[in-house]
Every structure is written in structure tokens, then in C-alpha cells.
Design a protein around this motif. Structure first.
Motif, PDB file in Angstrom:
ATOM      1  N   ILE A  16      12.015  29.735   8.067  1.00  0.00           N
ATOM      2  CA  ILE A  16      12.884  28.566   8.197  1.00  0.00           C
ATOM      3  C   ILE A  16      14.242  28.997   7.664  1.00  0.00           C
ATOM      4  CG2 ILE A  16      12.242  27.674   5.919  1.00  0.00           C
ATOM      5  CD1 ILE A  16      12.889  25.393   8.898  1.00  0.00           C
ATOM      6  N   GLY A  17      15.318  28.480   8.247  1.00  0.00           N
ATOM      7  CA  GLY A  17      16.612  28.923   7.750  1.00  0.00           C
ATOM      8  C   GLY A  17      17.768  28.131   8.300  1.00  0.00           C
ATOM      9  N   LEU A  18      18.961  28.647   8.013  1.00  0.00           N
ATOM     10  CA  LEU A  18      20.202  28.032   8.451  1.00  0.00           C
ATOM     11  C   LEU A  18      21.026  29.060   9.202  1.00  0.00           C
ATOM     12  CD1 LEU A  18      21.198  26.146   5.160  1.00  0.00           C
ATOM     13  CD2 LEU A  18      19.865  25.263   7.095  1.00  0.00           C
ATOM     14  N   ASN A  19      21.711  28.597  10.251  1.00  0.00           N
ATOM     15  CA  ASN A  19      22.626  29.486  10.968  1.00  0.00           C
ATOM     16  C   ASN A  19      23.826  28.689  11.445  1.00  0.00           C
ATOM     17  OD1 ASN A  19      20.896  28.356  13.293  1.00  0.00           O
ATOM     18  ND2 ASN A  19      22.400  29.525  14.437  1.00  0.00           N
ATOM     19  N   CYS A  20      24.794  29.376  12.004  1.00  0.00           N
ATOM     20  CA  CYS A  20      25.996  28.751  12.540  1.00  0.00           C
ATOM     21  C   CYS A  20      26.742  28.037  11.414  1.00  0.00           C
ATOM     22  CB  CYS A  20      25.628  27.815  13.691  1.00  0.00           C
ATOM     23  SG  CYS A  20      27.021  27.362  14.760  1.00  0.00           S
ATOM     24  N   SER A  21      26.950  26.756  11.515  1.00  0.00           N
ATOM     25  CA  SER A  21      27.482  25.911  10.446  1.00  0.00           C
ATOM     26  C   SER A  21      28.894  26.289  10.047  1.00  0.00           C
ATOM     27  CB  SER A  21      26.539  25.922   9.246  1.00  0.00           C
ATOM     28  OG  SER A  21      25.242  25.528   9.634  1.00  0.00           O
ATOM     29  N   LEU A  22      29.156  26.317   8.736  1.00  0.00           N
ATOM     30  CA  LEU A  22      30.523  26.325   8.222  1.00  0.00           C
ATOM     31  C   LEU A  22      30.942  27.657   7.621  1.00  0.00           C
ATOM     32  CD1 LEU A  22      30.025  22.929   6.411  1.00  0.00           C
ATOM     33  CD2 LEU A  22      31.263  23.264   8.550  1.00  0.00           C
ATOM     34  N   GLY A  23      30.126  28.657   7.765  1.00  0.00           N
ATOM     35  CA  GLY A  23      30.409  29.924   7.106  1.00  0.00           C
ATOM     36  C   GLY A  23      29.560  30.069   5.860  1.00  0.00           C
ATOM     37  N   PRO A  24      29.449  31.283   5.336  1.00  0.00           N
ATOM     38  CA  PRO A  24      28.503  31.548   4.251  1.00  0.00           C
ATOM     39  C   PRO A  24      28.804  30.828   2.944  1.00  0.00           C
ATOM     40  CG  PRO A  24      29.889  33.465   4.683  1.00  0.00           C
ATOM     41  CD  PRO A  24      30.132  32.503   5.791  1.00  0.00           C
ATOM     42  N   SER A  75      15.550  27.331   0.069  1.00  0.00           N
ATOM     43  CA  SER A  75      14.768  28.400  -0.529  1.00  0.00           C
ATOM     44  C   SER A  75      13.858  27.882  -1.629  1.00  0.00           C
ATOM     45  CB  SER A  75      15.708  29.478  -1.087  1.00  0.00           C
ATOM     46  OG  SER A  75      14.982  30.509  -1.715  1.00  0.00           O
ATOM     47  N   GLU A  76      14.339  26.890  -2.353  1.00  0.00           N
ATOM     48  CA  GLU A  76      13.549  26.315  -3.436  1.00  0.00           C
ATOM     49  C   GLU A  76      12.364  25.517  -2.905  1.00  0.00           C
ATOM     50  OE1 GLU A  76      14.052  22.967  -6.999  1.00  0.00           O
ATOM     51  OE2 GLU A  76      15.833  23.830  -6.035  1.00  0.00           O
ATOM     52  N   ALA A 109      10.923  25.562   0.463  1.00  0.00           N
ATOM     53  CA  ALA A 109      10.065  26.104   1.518  1.00  0.00           C
ATOM     54  C   ALA A 109       9.150  27.199   0.990  1.00  0.00           C
ATOM     55  CB  ALA A 109      10.918  26.644   2.660  1.00  0.00           C
ATOM     56  N   ASP A 110       7.969  27.299   1.588  1.00  0.00           N
ATOM     57  CA  ASP A 110       7.003  28.311   1.176  1.00  0.00           C
ATOM     58  C   ASP A 110       6.806  29.382   2.241  1.00  0.00           C
ATOM     59  OD1 ASP A 110       5.731  26.726   3.036  1.00  0.00           O
ATOM     60  OD2 ASP A 110       3.896  26.436   1.888  1.00  0.00           O
ATOM     61  N   VAL A 111       7.825  29.583   3.068  1.00  0.00           N
ATOM     62  CA  VAL A 111       7.807  30.636   4.080  1.00  0.00           C
ATOM     63  C   VAL A 111       9.093  31.458   3.934  1.00  0.00           C
ATOM     64  CG1 VAL A 111       6.400  29.285   5.678  1.00  0.00           C
ATOM     65  CG2 VAL A 111       8.900  29.161   5.826  1.00  0.00           C
ATOM     66  N   ALA A 112       9.232  32.487   4.751  1.00  0.00           N
ATOM     67  CA  ALA A 112      10.435  33.312   4.705  1.00  0.00           C
ATOM     68  C   ALA A 112      11.667  32.480   5.014  1.00  0.00           C
ATOM     69  CB  ALA A 112      10.310  34.466   5.697  1.00  0.00           C
ATOM     70  N   ILE A 113      12.799  32.865   4.420  1.00  0.00           N
ATOM     71  CA  ILE A 113      14.065  32.171   4.617  1.00  0.00           C
ATOM     72  C   ILE A 113      15.018  33.069   5.395  1.00  0.00           C
ATOM     73  CG2 ILE A 113      16.100  31.198   3.487  1.00  0.00           C
ATOM     74  CD1 ILE A 113      13.680  29.445   3.148  1.00  0.00           C
ATOM     75  N   ARG A 130      21.264  38.675  -3.894  1.00  0.00           N
ATOM     76  CA  ARG A 130      21.189  38.764  -5.356  1.00  0.00           C
ATOM     77  C   ARG A 130      20.633  37.474  -5.959  1.00  0.00           C
ATOM     78  NH1 ARG A 130      26.124  41.417  -4.620  1.00  0.00           N
ATOM     79  NH2 ARG A 130      27.265  39.482  -5.017  1.00  0.00           N
ATOM     80  N   GLY A 131      20.868  36.355  -5.280  1.00  0.00           N
ATOM     81  CA  GLY A 131      20.328  35.088  -5.734  1.00  0.00           C
ATOM     82  C   GLY A 131      18.870  34.877  -5.376  1.00  0.00           C
ATOM     83  N   GLY A 132      18.267  35.852  -4.698  1.00  0.00           N
ATOM     84  CA  GLY A 132      16.859  35.754  -4.326  1.00  0.00           C
ATOM     85  C   GLY A 132      16.569  34.700  -3.282  1.00  0.00           C
ATOM     86  N   LEU A 133      17.512  34.510  -2.344  1.00  0.00           N
ATOM     87  CA  LEU A 133      17.413  33.396  -1.410  1.00  0.00           C
ATOM     88  C   LEU A 133      16.898  33.765  -0.027  1.00  0.00           C
ATOM     89  CD1 LEU A 133      20.789  31.519  -2.127  1.00  0.00           C
ATOM     90  CD2 LEU A 133      18.566  31.240  -3.248  1.00  0.00           C
ATOM     91  N   ILE A 134      16.957  35.020   0.376  1.00  0.00           N
ATOM     92  CA  ILE A 134      16.782  35.335   1.799  1.00  0.00           C
ATOM     93  C   ILE A 134      15.775  36.451   2.054  1.00  0.00           C
ATOM     94  CG2 ILE A 134      19.019  34.488   2.575  1.00  0.00           C
ATOM     95  CD1 ILE A 134      20.080  37.345   2.394  1.00  0.00           C
TER      96      ILE A 134
END
Length: 373
Positions: free
Chosen positions: A272-280, A291-292, A294-298, A331-335
């Protein structure tokens, strides 16, 4: 989705951050293609302009599309997206069917039922999806054979040009231009063609309307069941990626990031994730929330910042900027999956892949234990 054995990509996501490719449309524009180039012989007599219908290039300029796939793969992409963002009969009708609103009519379910039943539009949608999947498969396998690293083809399933959640008529809040079953039917046709072309994954992406995404996910489930893939243990992994606004809500259906996850987690997606949108930079807090929860890959593949017509790519951020931002996510362990959407060329993906090389992915197994507890 249920699978008899784990998919090879799952093992990769446990051990490193996988790279997904960049923006097909942005990269196509660097080749200087013209209206005549996209028409070729097949579409030379079309009455509408086609240059913004980038999916057609898979049929009329296969060498260019193949070259773009090659460049993204050599830049470090593990996951290659098919050039099928708008390859449904519904979206293709924008380019090949007269708009009834120009003649005093309106687009409504009766109009779209004719689209769904239009044999020529269905044939076109099938050709785009199957051909694009085959092109990705060919180049993914070719590069993998050269360097020994497995590549994966994701069938790109875009959000459509219609909404199931909103009415376009300010005087009739209950009106919808299209029905759920019509959207589901268009998606099912696309999904079958992508599978016929040899994709490894199905990617429901750039979701701005959660109900449209629901129709796509129901279509996937029905195709798996009706075509015997479920019984044979051959279901494909599903990736889901939403586009969000400044408040972290899907753009039309206005679900928060957490609500969106709750609406689709029953599918048991690979990611599950995010794309496009407003920039990183603006995406970070919403990705952190996802990330907090969901229990699957981000996954995360943002635009290269905000649109900027003065930039060579049409967006603000260069390769080094995107690499720096996505390194911060890592580094934030998000992806577990990283790449780029609009404005991201092969050079952007190369910089991202280099920056993330050796960085540890988000701990999926640990997250599973936390959610279960």
C-alpha cells in the motif's frame, strides 16, 4: 489476495528497498514526438488530437517505449510499469468518441453503457494492455538476463476520467455519469489483457476516488475467480497506491490516509502506498501515518515536486533532490518500494536507486507483529 506460494518480490522487500520506475509521460516528452508520430498508420484518420494519449505510443512507437523501459531498468528499476495508465474503454473514449455535451447532451450511464459495449474501443483497450505488458516483459527479461537480477512487470491500472463518488451536476447531488458495474467491467477487461500480456503484479495506482479503486479491486477478485487463477493458486500480487491532497485525503473521495487503508486492507495487498500528489516533502507526514497503520509493504513514488512549466521536466525537483527526499523516507523506516511519478526521468530513478542502495527497508514482519498485538 491469496497465493499458493510467496511471490519472489516479497523476499526482496524484506531485505532491501525495491525500486519502481519513473514517469512514462514525462520521459516521452523528451523524445519530441508529434501528432503524426502518435497516429502512425493505425490512427491517421482519427478526428481528435491524440498526442496526450500516451498509451497509444505502445502501439505506434514501440521502439521508443522499449527504449524508455530499457533506460529505467538500467537506472536500477526492479519494478517496471506498463504504459497503460489510461488503457480502458472508458478513458480511451475521451479520444475517440464525440462528447455529447458539445451537442446539448450529457455523459450519463446510458452513454457509458454504449462505451462499455463498443467492440472497437474494447479491442483497442485490449491491444494497448496486452502489447504494453509484452513490451515490459521483453525488456525486463532481457535486462535481467544480462545482469542476473530479476525484474517484475506491474500492470498499471489508472483512476479513469470519471468519478463514482462525486456528481458533476451541482443541481443533482445524486447523479453519477457512470455506474459501479460499468467501471468494474472496463477494469476487468483491462486486467484480463494485462494478465494475457504476462504481468507479474497488478498496480491500482494514483487513486483519487476510493470508489473507483474499489471497482478495480472487485474486478481483480472476479477475474481471479472466474478465470480459474484462484483455484490454480496463480493469483497475482496486488499493489495499491493513492494520490493525496494537502490534508492527506484522497482527492475526490476525501478519505484520510488511515481511512483509505481500512477501506482496502481486506484485499491483503502486497503493498500500500502513495504516489503522484504534491511532491515528497508534503507527502512525508501522510506516508508516516500509513506506515504506522499498515501491516504490509509501503510504496512511495512522488511527483518531482510541484508543477513548474519553466523546468525542463515540467516539475521543480531534479534527480539529486528526489534522491535526498527518498533517502529521508528510508532513514525514517517508512518504505519498502521507492521511485518517482510525474517529472521523474530515468536520471531521477538512477539517483534514487543509488541513494537507497544498501539502506534498510521498513520492517514488514515487525509491523505485522505490532498490528496483530
Amino acid at each position: 489476495m491469496n497465493r499458493a506460494t510467496p511471490h519472489p518480490l516479497e523476499a526482496i522487500l524484506e531485505n532491501r528497498i525495491a525500486i519502481i520506475d519513473g514517469a512514462m509521460g514525462t520521459t516521452i516528452r523528451t523524445y519530441g514526438m508529434t501528432e503524426a508520430d502518435i497516429r502512425g498508420d493505425r490512427f491517421k484518420n482519427s478526428t481528435k488530437d491524440l498526442l496526450n494519449n500516451g498509451d497509444l505510443f505502445s502501439l505506434t512507437q514501440p521502439k521508443m517505449i522499449g527504449d524508455i523501459h530499457r533506460r529505467f531498468l538500467e537506472a536500477g528499476a526492479d519494478i517496471l510499469e506498463t504504459n497503460t495508465f489510461g488503457a480502458t474503454s472508458i478513458t480511451q473514449s475521451e479520444f475517440f468518441v464525440d462528447d455529447p455535451r458539445e451537442h446539448g447532451g450529457r455523459k450519463d450511464p446510458e452513454f457509458y453503457q454504449k462505451i462499455i459495449e463498443d467492440a472497437s474501443l474494447n479491442d483497442l483497450a485490449w491491444d494497448i494492455n496486452e502489447t504494453s505488458a509484452q513490451q515490459c516483459r521483453e525488456w525486463g527479461d532481457r535486462v535481467a538476463n544480462n545482469d542476473g537480477r530479476q525484474r517484475f512487470v506491474a500492470g498499471a491500472i489508472g483512476p479513469l476520467t470519471v468519478s463514482l463518488s462525486n456528481s458533476p451536476d451541482a443541481d443533482d447531488a445524486g447523479f453519477r455519469v457512470v455506474t459501479f458495474d460499468q467501471v468494474k467491467s472496463a477494469y476487468a477487461h483491462q486486467i484480463r489483457a494485462l494478465i494475457a500480456g504476462g504481468v507479474d503484479l497488478l498496480l491500482v495506482e494514483t487513486i483519487f476516488d476510493s470508489l473507483n479503486a474499489k471497482a478495480a479491486l472487485v474486478a481483480i477478485r472476479e477475474v481471479f475467480d472466474q478465470d480459474g487463477l484462484a483455484a490454480a493458486g496463480k493469483e497475482l500480487p496486488v499493489m495499491i497506491s493513492a494520490a493525496v491532497g494537502r490534508g492527506g485525503e484522497t482527492l475526490i473521495s476525501a478519505q484520510t490516509t488511515e481511512a483509505f487503508w481500512n477501506a482496502v486492507k481486506h484485499v491483503k495487498p502486497l503493498s500500500i502506498g502513495l504516489n503522484c500528489s504534491l511532491g515528497p516533502d508534503l507527502m512525508y507526514p501522510f506516508l508516516s501515518e500509513l506506515s504506522e497503520k499498515a501491516d504490509v509493504a509501503i510504496s512511495c513514488y512522488p511527483n518531482a515536486g510541484l508543477p513548474n512549466p519553466l523546468s525542463p521536466t515540467g516539475f521543480d525537483l531534479g534527480p539529486e533532490d528526489m534522491a535526498r527526499s527518498l533517502s529521508g523516507f528510508a532513514r525514517g523506516g517508512l518504505i519498502n518500494i521507492a521511485g518517482g511519478c510525474c517529472g521523474n526521468t530515468p536520471e531521477h530513478i538512477a539517483a534514487i536507486a543509488k541513494a537507497l542502495d544498501g539502506m534498510h527497508p521498513r520492517e514488514i514482519a515487525e509491523r505485522n507483529r505490532e498490528v496483530a498485538a
